[in-house]
Write an enzyme that holds these catalytic residues in place. Structure first.
Site, PDB file in Angstrom:
ATOM      1  N   GLN A  36       0.828  -1.200   0.000  1.00  0.00           N
ATOM      2  CA  GLN A  36       0.000   0.000   0.000  1.00  0.00           C
ATOM      3  C   GLN A  36       0.865   1.252   0.000  1.00  0.00           C
ATOM      4  O   GLN A  36       0.603   2.224  -0.722  1.00  0.00           O
ATOM      5  CB  GLN A  36      -0.923   0.011   1.229  1.00  0.00           C
ATOM      6  N   GLU A  87     -10.597   1.738   2.553  1.00  0.00           N
ATOM      7  CA  GLU A  87     -10.772   1.264   1.182  1.00  0.00           C
ATOM      8  C   GLU A  87     -10.485  -0.248   1.107  1.00  0.00           C
ATOM      9  O   GLU A  87     -11.290  -1.009   0.581  1.00  0.00           O
ATOM     10  CB  GLU A  87      -9.798   2.030   0.263  1.00  0.00           C
ATOM     11  N   HIS A  88      -9.322  -0.654   1.625  1.00  0.00           N
ATOM     12  CA  HIS A  88      -8.964  -2.081   1.659  1.00  0.00           C
ATOM     13  C   HIS A  88      -8.869  -2.518   3.112  1.00  0.00           C
ATOM     14  O   HIS A  88      -8.249  -1.840   3.923  1.00  0.00           O
ATOM     15  CB  HIS A  88      -7.598  -2.326   1.004  1.00  0.00           C
ATOM     16  N   HIS A 142     -53.690  15.627  -9.263  1.00  0.00           N
ATOM     17  CA  HIS A 142     -53.289  14.227  -9.114  1.00  0.00           C
ATOM     18  C   HIS A 142     -54.528  13.364  -8.847  1.00  0.00           C
ATOM     19  O   HIS A 142     -54.720  12.313  -9.464  1.00  0.00           O
ATOM     20  CB  HIS A 142     -52.301  14.067  -7.960  1.00  0.00           C
ATOM     21  N   HIS A 187       2.247   2.984  -3.193  1.00  0.00           N
ATOM     22  CA  HIS A 187       1.377   3.668  -4.159  1.00  0.00           C
ATOM     23  C   HIS A 187       1.727   5.146  -4.286  1.00  0.00           C
ATOM     24  O   HIS A 187       1.759   5.702  -5.384  1.00  0.00           O
ATOM     25  CB  HIS A 187      -0.094   3.537  -3.753  1.00  0.00           C
ATOM     26  N   ASP A 240      -6.238  -6.278  -6.424  1.00  0.00           N
ATOM     27  CA  ASP A 240      -5.817  -5.179  -7.304  1.00  0.00           C
ATOM     28  C   ASP A 240      -5.761  -5.634  -8.759  1.00  0.00           C
ATOM     29  O   ASP A 240      -5.942  -4.831  -9.675  1.00  0.00           O
ATOM     30  CB  ASP A 240      -4.432  -4.669  -6.902  1.00  0.00           C
TER      31      ASP A 240
END
Lengths: 431, 431
Positions: free
Chosen positions: A259, A326-327, A419, A262, A360
């Site tokens: 991670q 996220e993960h 209506h 990145h 991934d």
């Protein structure tokens, strides 16, 4: 890496520990993105040419990738990579296909049939970044569900290289997923072109994909202006690992590092109830770091990372749900048993043999996922992200006779007499 | 009402004919909404008290509706209305339940199991307007799917009346759907409170519901700031009717009017291949208008409305798909046969006995739908709107042995060696 004991922290310190670095968009970024969008909206392809020359350092007469460049890309990509891309497509296709929305109908009252039909969004735009490295895997993660969704036209933008070509692996990946048109455009200008359309780039109904802070800001701006919908807000990538005493320190360290590499703003958290495991992971991280090409980036990310000692695995899940990563990697014995504790996360990886890298690339799940806590309310990209669902209802004369009076009572209670009248007219006309 | 023949228009005139009035948010609206949000974020309940006193003309010590007020509402609502609300809940529940997301798993490779789990969004905030009239039906349309989604806490805000009470029908509707907490707050201040939280109002992960231009702008601003997700962008309500020569002019006119009475900015379009039908509808509209209490509002909306002569029903669908209406009524013979032509719309009403009012209240479908062309990329509110889907993957040692090499090739192609390493370490450790 910072080591903290959750149970020695007060409420403020806990909030600070879990706070993401503020992704404050500089007023300057916002203004320059707005200027780029306006330039593209006004001057179309001429603007794209000027901006691409200025920012990407290459002057392009045509942005669209033609057959010759696709053919050259096929020749340039090694067989091993092509096969890996194809294998990934097969599994991504299988996983996404299995979760597709199905149309349905039911009778909600005698003579009243209601249902939903599913339609691919007409034209979608995919963005595949090529910052520190081109990301053919992202082309797969967007292109496969777009194809399954039945979108009429799938457009993809990816930045040109200095020589004016696109990354061959991205082109091969795009072709494998059936993307219809590829344009060599990057950054905010690519987003502006796909949102507003130019002479060469068609305007798209919805835009997808990750990108740097300019791309992200441009997506927000075109969405806010109603020019195109977007998949989700995007921020730096994140992983949270929950590990017990039985976890393998080398595996956990490798997951934290994959991670951290990145980008310098990647978020890395480890939660464990075992202090010895935390210490062992820390030592392993140092040992593995030394062998990494992207060591400098990873070190920066690790400076802001957090190794958190918790009282119990239950407490780790409470913290994780609050953070909404996220993960989420569960380096736990019997991880399947713990899964029910997960309330908010993008994608979950169970056990010692499921590194994030599998998701991934090629387990089949999508890697375009909500970051920065958005997992509390957003889901990752799926086929449904490329579709709309349309409600359909059909009442017979018997059907409206049955439920019409209910509608009339509610319409009158809301003061909406027209209506009520639209229903009453049908009831009066009934045989 | 304006009558045009599509086939006498040039491209520009066609674009103008289908253009929605620009919902330009005045800079002043934007600024005053931003100021309200900031005041609520900073001063919490004190700000809510000040703003509610100033804008709603009532000073409230407490905003939350207590048991005594719920009980009084139960007594105040006529039995007929309560029964109608209950019947609507039953059908809305049945329809939304049938379309719920299901968790799934599959083996994407030997030893690699991937799936999705579904979780209710933790805390959601519903907004129920009470402008020209309170809308208990909107409480049903948001409350029922929120309950089915399994959200931990469902919060609802609705504006207070001058006497400090909430509309009794809205309270009864909220209770019928199991909403947990109701607050008497309206406008941008309600949105700010639910997004940021105050002493009394809890902060919510996602906000839902229609509202006036202040509410809509506030939702956009809190979403843009990342404070809360929102259901969809909102604009004035719309209907597009496609009618053939066999349609009943009185029914079509009633349907156009029931859209027009919503507000002066409501959008009303009729497309027909039969000039006589168009003329008959126009005459019927005038006749029915005279009998409507909300005649003045409807007349304003009708001034901007469009009766469009087309060459064929096929052409009508092409135009409708380009416009992407919120509501689409097919006043056609064999409407089910034409349904496949629908590419973009919020909700479709088939045939002569299915007025929009049925879907607005009690057919079972949702009435919170995408407007202003958003139906090209957005769907109406459903149970899924209140849930997130989380990917889960689990690889055995055999599983990673099979797909790990593919991940390694792709990671190396993207220059992400730590990703490759996280896989390689597991492969090396395999027995």
């Amino acid at each position: 890496m910072n080591i903290l004991d959750w149970n020695t922290l007060d409420a403020d310190a806990r909030t600070r520990a879990l706070a993401r670095p503020v992704q404050a968009v500089a007023a300057q970024t916002r203004a320059s993105v707005a200027a780029l969008i306006e330039q593209v909206r006004r001057d179309g392809d001429a603007a794209l040419r000027e901006i691409t020359g200025r920012l990407d350092g290459v002057v392009l007469e045509h942005f669209e990738v033609g057959e010759a460049e696709f053919a050259a890309a096929e020749r340039a990509v090694p067989a091993e990579l092509r096969i890996a891309l194809q294998q990934a497509v097969t599994r991504i296709d299988a996983f996404h296909r299995a979760g597709m929305l199905q149309p349905y109908t039911l009778e909600t009252a005698p003579g009243v049939t209601c249902g939903k039909i599913v339609r691919g969004i007409g034209r979608v735009g995919l963005y595949v970044p090529a910052g520190s490295a081109p990301l053919p895997s992202t082309a797969l993660m967007l292109g496969v569900p777009a194809r399954l969704a039945g979108c009429r036209e799938v457009v993809l933008c990816t930045p040109p290289r200095r020589d004016g070509s696109a990354d061959p692996a991205v082109l091969v990946a795009a072709r494998l997923t059936g993307v219809h048109r590829v344009f060599k455009l990057g950054g905010a200008q690519a987003i502006a072109a796909m949102a507003h359309g130019t002479g060469s780039v068609p305007s798209c109904d919805k835009l997808f994909g990750p990108g740097n802070s300019y791309v992200t800001e441009a997506k927000q701006q075109v969405a806010q202006a109603g020019a195109a919908a977007i998949d989700m807000p995007a921020g730096p990538s994140e992983v949270l690992v929950i590990a017990d005493a039985g976890a393998t320190p080398a595996f956990v360290a490798a997951d934290l590092l994959s991670q951290a590499e990145h980008g310098p703003d990647s978020q890395v958290l480890l939660l464990s109830d075992d202090a010895a495991l935390i210490a062992a992971v820390q030592a392993e991280v140092e040992a593995q770091l030394a062998r990494l090409p992207r060591q400098a980036i990873a070190r920066q990310a690790l400076e802001a990372s957090l190794l958190l000692k918790v009282a119990s695995i239950e407490q780790a899940f409470a913290i994780s749900n609050r953070y909404a990563p996220e993960h989420l990697i569960l380096a736990l014995r019997e991880p399947q048993r713990w899964l029910e504790q997960v309330e908010a996360a993008g994608s979950v990886f169970l056990g010692d043999h499921t590194p994030e890298a599998l998701g991934d690339y090629c387990s089949g799940t999508n890697h375009v996922l909500p970051t920065a806590g958005a997992a509390r309310a957003y889901s990752g990209v799926s086929v449904a992200s490329f579709q709309s669902q349309i409600s359909v209802q059909s009442a017979s004369a018997e059907g409206i006779a049955g439920i019409g009076p209910c509608a009339i009572v509610l319409a009158r209670a809301e003061g909406l007499d027209a209506h009520a009248n639209a229903v009453a007219l049908r009831l009066e006309a009934a045989p």
